[in-house]
Design a protein around this motif. Sequence first.
Motif, PDB file in Angstrom:
ATOM      1  N   PRO A  26       0.813  -1.221   0.000  1.00  0.00           N
ATOM      2  CA  PRO A  26       0.000   0.000   0.000  1.00  0.00           C
ATOM      3  C   PRO A  26       0.846   1.272   0.000  1.00  0.00           C
ATOM      4  CG  PRO A  26       0.107  -0.852   2.219  1.00  0.00           C
ATOM      5  CD  PRO A  26       0.886  -1.816   1.349  1.00  0.00           C
ATOM      6  N   HIS A  27       1.675   1.410  -1.010  1.00  0.00           N
ATOM      7  CA  HIS A  27       2.539   2.586  -1.097  1.00  0.00           C
ATOM      8  C   HIS A  27       2.543   3.101  -2.528  1.00  0.00           C
ATOM      9  CE1 HIS A  27       3.930   2.002   2.984  1.00  0.00           C
ATOM     10  NE2 HIS A  27       4.082   0.721   2.697  1.00  0.00           N
ATOM     11  N   ALA A  28       2.596   4.402  -2.700  1.00  0.00           N
ATOM     12  CA  ALA A  28       2.488   5.040  -4.013  1.00  0.00           C
ATOM     13  C   ALA A  28       3.740   4.904  -4.866  1.00  0.00           C
ATOM     14  CB  ALA A  28       2.145   6.520  -3.843  1.00  0.00           C
ATOM     15  N   THR A  29       4.815   4.370  -4.306  1.00  0.00           N
ATOM     16  CA  THR A  29       6.062   4.274  -5.061  1.00  0.00           C
ATOM     17  C   THR A  29       6.592   2.845  -5.134  1.00  0.00           C
ATOM     18  OG1 THR A  29       7.434   4.688  -3.112  1.00  0.00           O
ATOM     19  CG2 THR A  29       6.737   6.612  -4.393  1.00  0.00           C
ATOM     20  N   ASP A  57      14.973  15.720 -14.031  1.00  0.00           N
ATOM     21  CA  ASP A  57      14.009  16.770 -13.698  1.00  0.00           C
ATOM     22  C   ASP A  57      12.812  16.847 -14.645  1.00  0.00           C
ATOM     23  OD1 ASP A  57      15.411  17.586 -11.437  1.00  0.00           O
ATOM     24  OD2 ASP A  57      16.734  18.867 -12.626  1.00  0.00           O
ATOM     25  N   ARG A  58      12.530  15.802 -15.398  1.00  0.00           N
ATOM     26  CA  ARG A  58      11.401  15.827 -16.331  1.00  0.00           C
ATOM     27  C   ARG A  58      10.041  15.682 -15.651  1.00  0.00           C
ATOM     28  NH1 ARG A  58      12.607  11.084 -20.148  1.00  0.00           N
ATOM     29  NH2 ARG A  58      14.693  11.550 -19.431  1.00  0.00           N
ATOM     30  N   TRP A  59      10.028  15.238 -14.403  1.00  0.00           N
ATOM     31  CA  TRP A  59       8.785  14.879 -13.726  1.00  0.00           C
ATOM     32  C   TRP A  59       8.088  16.089 -13.117  1.00  0.00           C
ATOM     33  CZ3 TRP A  59       7.988  10.244 -15.424  1.00  0.00           C
ATOM     34  CH2 TRP A  59       9.088   9.442 -15.728  1.00  0.00           C
ATOM     35  N   ARG A  60       6.783  16.167 -13.272  1.00  0.00           N
ATOM     36  CA  ARG A  60       5.992  17.254 -12.686  1.00  0.00           C
ATOM     37  C   ARG A  60       5.874  17.097 -11.172  1.00  0.00           C
ATOM     38  NH1 ARG A  60       2.621  16.357 -17.577  1.00  0.00           N
ATOM     39  NH2 ARG A  60       3.212  18.039 -18.983  1.00  0.00           N
ATOM     40  N   HIS A  61       5.809  15.858 -10.723  1.00  0.00           N
ATOM     41  CA  HIS A  61       5.763  15.554  -9.289  1.00  0.00           C
ATOM     42  C   HIS A  61       7.186  15.745  -8.755  1.00  0.00           C
ATOM     43  CE1 HIS A  61       4.049  13.132  -5.864  1.00  0.00           C
ATOM     44  NE2 HIS A  61       5.343  13.121  -5.586  1.00  0.00           N
ATOM     45  N   ARG A  62       7.418  16.807  -7.986  1.00  0.00           N
ATOM     46  CA  ARG A  62       8.807  17.179  -7.677  1.00  0.00           C
ATOM     47  C   ARG A  62       9.181  17.242  -6.204  1.00  0.00           C
ATOM     48  NH1 ARG A  62      11.696  20.177 -12.217  1.00  0.00           N
ATOM     49  NH2 ARG A  62      10.392  19.652 -13.966  1.00  0.00           N
ATOM     50  N   HIS A  63       8.305  16.868  -5.288  1.00  0.00           N
ATOM     51  CA  HIS A  63       8.781  16.913  -3.900  1.00  0.00           C
ATOM     52  C   HIS A  63       9.744  15.742  -3.660  1.00  0.00           C
ATOM     53  CE1 HIS A  63       5.717  13.802  -3.135  1.00  0.00           C
ATOM     54  NE2 HIS A  63       6.487  13.478  -2.117  1.00  0.00           N
ATOM     55  N   GLY A  64      10.488  15.814  -2.587  1.00  0.00           N
ATOM     56  CA  GLY A  64      11.429  14.732  -2.287  1.00  0.00           C
ATOM     57  C   GLY A  64      12.732  14.886  -3.046  1.00  0.00           C
ATOM     58  N   ARG A  66      15.742  14.343  -5.952  1.00  0.00           N
ATOM     59  CA  ARG A  66      15.747  14.584  -7.406  1.00  0.00           C
ATOM     60  C   ARG A  66      15.203  13.360  -8.154  1.00  0.00           C
ATOM     61  NH1 ARG A  66      19.410  14.179 -11.990  1.00  0.00           N
ATOM     62  NH2 ARG A  66      19.086  16.001 -13.327  1.00  0.00           N
ATOM     63  N   GLY A  67      14.259  13.603  -9.051  1.00  0.00           N
ATOM     64  CA  GLY A  67      13.692  12.528  -9.850  1.00  0.00           C
ATOM     65  C   GLY A  67      12.632  11.704  -9.143  1.00  0.00           C
ATOM     66  N   HIS A  68      12.221  12.135  -7.953  1.00  0.00           N
ATOM     67  CA  HIS A  68      11.270  11.364  -7.148  1.00  0.00           C
ATOM     68  C   HIS A  68       9.938  11.155  -7.870  1.00  0.00           C
ATOM     69  CE1 HIS A  68       9.159   9.849  -3.667  1.00  0.00           C
ATOM     70  NE2 HIS A  68       8.320  10.866  -3.691  1.00  0.00           N
ATOM     71  N   GLY A  69       9.599  12.034  -8.801  1.00  0.00           N
ATOM     72  CA  GLY A  69       8.360  11.871  -9.557  1.00  0.00           C
ATOM     73  C   GLY A  69       8.293  10.538 -10.279  1.00  0.00           C
ATOM     74  N   ARG A  70       9.431  10.045 -10.737  1.00  0.00           N
ATOM     75  CA  ARG A  70       9.448   8.759 -11.427  1.00  0.00           C
ATOM     76  C   ARG A  70       9.053   7.631 -10.479  1.00  0.00           C
ATOM     77  NH1 ARG A  70      14.268   5.103 -11.524  1.00  0.00           N
ATOM     78  NH2 ARG A  70      15.085   5.331  -9.442  1.00  0.00           N
ATOM     79  N   ASP A  71       9.361   7.775  -9.184  1.00  0.00           N
ATOM     80  CA  ASP A  71       8.984   6.750  -8.212  1.00  0.00           C
ATOM     81  C   ASP A  71       7.470   6.581  -8.150  1.00  0.00           C
ATOM     82  OD1 ASP A  71      11.706   6.597  -7.689  1.00  0.00           O
ATOM     83  OD2 ASP A  71      11.574   7.845  -5.888  1.00  0.00           O
ATOM     84  N   CYS A 100       9.123 -10.331  -4.990  1.00  0.00           N
ATOM     85  CA  CYS A 100       9.979  -9.227  -4.570  1.00  0.00           C
ATOM     86  C   CYS A 100       9.212  -7.915  -4.439  1.00  0.00           C
ATOM     87  CB  CYS A 100      11.119  -9.028  -5.560  1.00  0.00           C
ATOM     88  SG  CYS A 100      12.252 -10.425  -5.598  1.00  0.00           S
ATOM     89  N   LEU A 101       9.525  -7.188  -3.389  1.00  0.00           N
ATOM     90  CA  LEU A 101       9.087  -5.817  -3.212  1.00  0.00           C
ATOM     91  C   LEU A 101      10.071  -4.941  -3.980  1.00  0.00           C
ATOM     92  CD1 LEU A 101       7.540  -3.496  -1.748  1.00  0.00           C
ATOM     93  CD2 LEU A 101       9.163  -3.781   0.122  1.00  0.00           C
ATOM     94  N   VAL A 102       9.548  -4.064  -4.833  1.00  0.00           N
ATOM     95  CA  VAL A 102      10.388  -3.171  -5.632  1.00  0.00           C
ATOM     96  C   VAL A 102      10.017  -1.740  -5.264  1.00  0.00           C
ATOM     97  CG1 VAL A 102      11.038  -2.462  -7.959  1.00  0.00           C
ATOM     98  CG2 VAL A 102      10.408  -4.846  -7.515  1.00  0.00           C
ATOM     99  N   ASP A 103      11.001  -0.976  -4.806  1.00  0.00           N
ATOM    100  CA  ASP A 103      10.735   0.424  -4.460  1.00  0.00           C
ATOM    101  C   ASP A 103      12.020   1.232  -4.596  1.00  0.00           C
ATOM    102  OD1 ASP A 103       9.854   2.863  -3.543  1.00  0.00           O
ATOM    103  OD2 ASP A 103       9.016   2.098  -1.687  1.00  0.00           O
ATOM    104  N   PRO A 104      12.115   2.074  -5.625  1.00  0.00           N
ATOM    105  CA  PRO A 104      13.309   2.891  -5.805  1.00  0.00           C
ATOM    106  C   PRO A 104      13.316   4.148  -4.934  1.00  0.00           C
ATOM    107  CG  PRO A 104      11.789   3.295  -7.595  1.00  0.00           C
ATOM    108  CD  PRO A 104      11.188   2.210  -6.748  1.00  0.00           C
ATOM    109  N   ASN A 105      12.256   4.365  -4.169  1.00  0.00           N
ATOM    110  CA  ASN A 105      12.124   5.567  -3.351  1.00  0.00           C
ATOM    111  C   ASN A 105      13.025   5.482  -2.121  1.00  0.00           C
ATOM    112  OD1 ASN A 105      11.328   7.784  -1.864  1.00  0.00           O
ATOM    113  ND2 ASN A 105       9.243   7.071  -1.519  1.00  0.00           N
ATOM    114  N   GLY A 106      14.131   6.180  -2.155  1.00  0.00           N
ATOM    115  CA  GLY A 106      15.048   6.197  -1.015  1.00  0.00           C
ATOM    116  C   GLY A 106      14.642   7.169   0.075  1.00  0.00           C
ATOM    117  N   ASP A 107      13.587   7.957  -0.176  1.00  0.00           N
ATOM    118  CA  ASP A 107      13.142   8.943   0.811  1.00  0.00           C
ATOM    119  C   ASP A 107      12.384   8.313   1.978  1.00  0.00           C
ATOM    120  OD1 ASP A 107      14.250  10.896  -0.780  1.00  0.00           O
ATOM    121  OD2 ASP A 107      12.341  11.542  -1.650  1.00  0.00           O
ATOM    122  N   ASN A 108      11.887   7.090   1.797  1.00  0.00           N
ATOM    123  CA  ASN A 108      11.112   6.428   2.848  1.00  0.00           C
ATOM    124  C   ASN A 108      11.508   4.965   2.911  1.00  0.00           C
ATOM    125  OD1 ASN A 108       9.245   5.398   4.607  1.00  0.00           O
ATOM    126  ND2 ASN A 108       7.475   6.315   3.626  1.00  0.00           N
TER     127      ASN A 108
END
Length: 120
Positions: A26-29, A57-64, A66-71, A100-108
């Motif tokens: 249950p995670h968005a990334t 920096d192509r992603w509109r979703h920009r918090h977090g 760099r490149g977090h929008g791709r997550d 496997c759990l796949v999550d490139p989001n290093g922010d969480n």
Amino acid sequence: MVRDITREAAAFADDKGDGLLHVFVPHATAGIAIIETGAGSDDDLLTAIDDVLPTDDRWRHRHGSRGHGRDHVLPAFVAPYATLPVVGGQIALGTWQSICLVDPNGDNATRQVRFSFLQG
């Protein structure tokens, strides 16, 4: 990050008999992938994700970071769920398949995985 959760899934299904195991994150990334691990395929998956969804920096979703929008786009490519057959309490995976759990989001770094079972 690719984390093999087959052992946890197998423990959940162990005493359930025949049916379907549903694995959901249950995670968005994050997503769930059925792949071979330990022979470089997990790293190959991350490389493929970077190739298709670069951290720029192509992603509109920009918090977090760099490149977090791709997550946040990842679950469209690696679904946040998988449903697997269980026979006699054993997940019917192929010889080299792992869950496997796949999550490139290093922010969480904290992630939950939910298992459910449909008897059948």
